[in-house]
Design an enzyme around this catalytic site. Sequence first.
Site, PDB file in Angstrom:
ATOM      1  N   ASP A 195      -1.541  -0.858   6.116  1.00  0.00           N
ATOM      2  CA  ASP A 195      -1.663  -0.204   7.422  1.00  0.00           C
ATOM      3  C   ASP A 195      -3.097   0.092   7.827  1.00  0.00           C
ATOM      4  OD1 ASP A 195      -2.021   3.235   7.313  1.00  0.00           O
ATOM      5  OD2 ASP A 195      -1.908   2.054   5.479  1.00  0.00           O
TER       6      ASP A 195
ATOM      7  N   ASP B 291       0.869  -1.169   0.000  1.00  0.00           N
ATOM      8  CA  ASP B 291       0.000   0.000   0.000  1.00  0.00           C
ATOM      9  C   ASP B 291       0.913   1.228   0.000  1.00  0.00           C
ATOM     10  OD1 ASP B 291      -2.388   1.625   0.463  1.00  0.00           O
ATOM     11  OD2 ASP B 291      -1.678   1.797   2.522  1.00  0.00           O
TER      12      ASP B 291
ATOM     13  N   ASP C  98      -0.117   5.116   1.243  1.00  0.00           N
ATOM     14  CA  ASP C  98      -0.336   5.976   2.407  1.00  0.00           C
ATOM     15  C   ASP C  98      -0.287   5.169   3.700  1.00  0.00           C
ATOM     16  OD1 ASP C  98      -1.078   8.848   1.635  1.00  0.00           O
ATOM     17  OD2 ASP C  98      -2.254   7.672   0.232  1.00  0.00           O
TER      18      ASP C  98
END
Length: 250
Positions: free
Chosen positions: A188, A27, A29
């Site tokens: 995250d 991922d 961000d």
Amino acid sequence: MTVSDGSSADGKKSLSDLAPLEAVLFDVDGTLCDSDPLHYYAFQVVLQEYGFNNGVPITEEFFIQNLAGKHNDEIVKNLFPKDIARGWKLTDDKEALVRRMVAEKLEAINGLYKVTKWVEDHGLKRAAVTNSPRINAELFINKLGLTDFFETLIVGCECEHAKPHPDPYLKALEVLKVSKDHTFIFEDSVSGIKAGVAAGMRVVGITTRNPEGLLMGANPTILIKDYNDPKLWAALEELEKKGIHAGNAA
């Protein structure tokens, strides 16, 4: 609950089971960079300007529960269900503010370059998979010096469905021509972990900003603080022992 080799307490899931490993997906961000503070600040500013919540600034708890890791389409529908056009204008303004702050504020997650070197040293395929707009993701990746590291960038809004649907991760597998049984993901957010799990892959969750309990509810294979976490390297060591490349297994 996880143990040192990256398996769950019941022993049903382990990164080492992925040998021979073919690819690692990231991922963007909160996974490559600690960008959530930029998004949180930008949402605070722009939502106040638009009079959301009667001009009272949103809290970090509101940001985590309703905004972090979510695709803008979902955010617009949730925050401005009666004025979608206004919602999209707000998110455009917010993304522009984030981009203006990136040059001075963007920081890589601790240990990021250690793990990207590990991926490169083992000759693995890699992709960035994000719900962020392409212009943002490309800017972040460039600022982190990872433009040449990634073979492809998959963007949620360019798929049939964004995360938490599995589509972006399934598209990454297709583009890289790799198997879900020999690929794992770094994520995250709850929506990102759910997307990876729904795609049938093992997910390494990173507690960059989101509470550990919240992330565990999405069922990651292992949960780490950052890329320096000993739990991650213990899991990768076990994977290496099984033989990362085809034909190298013991």
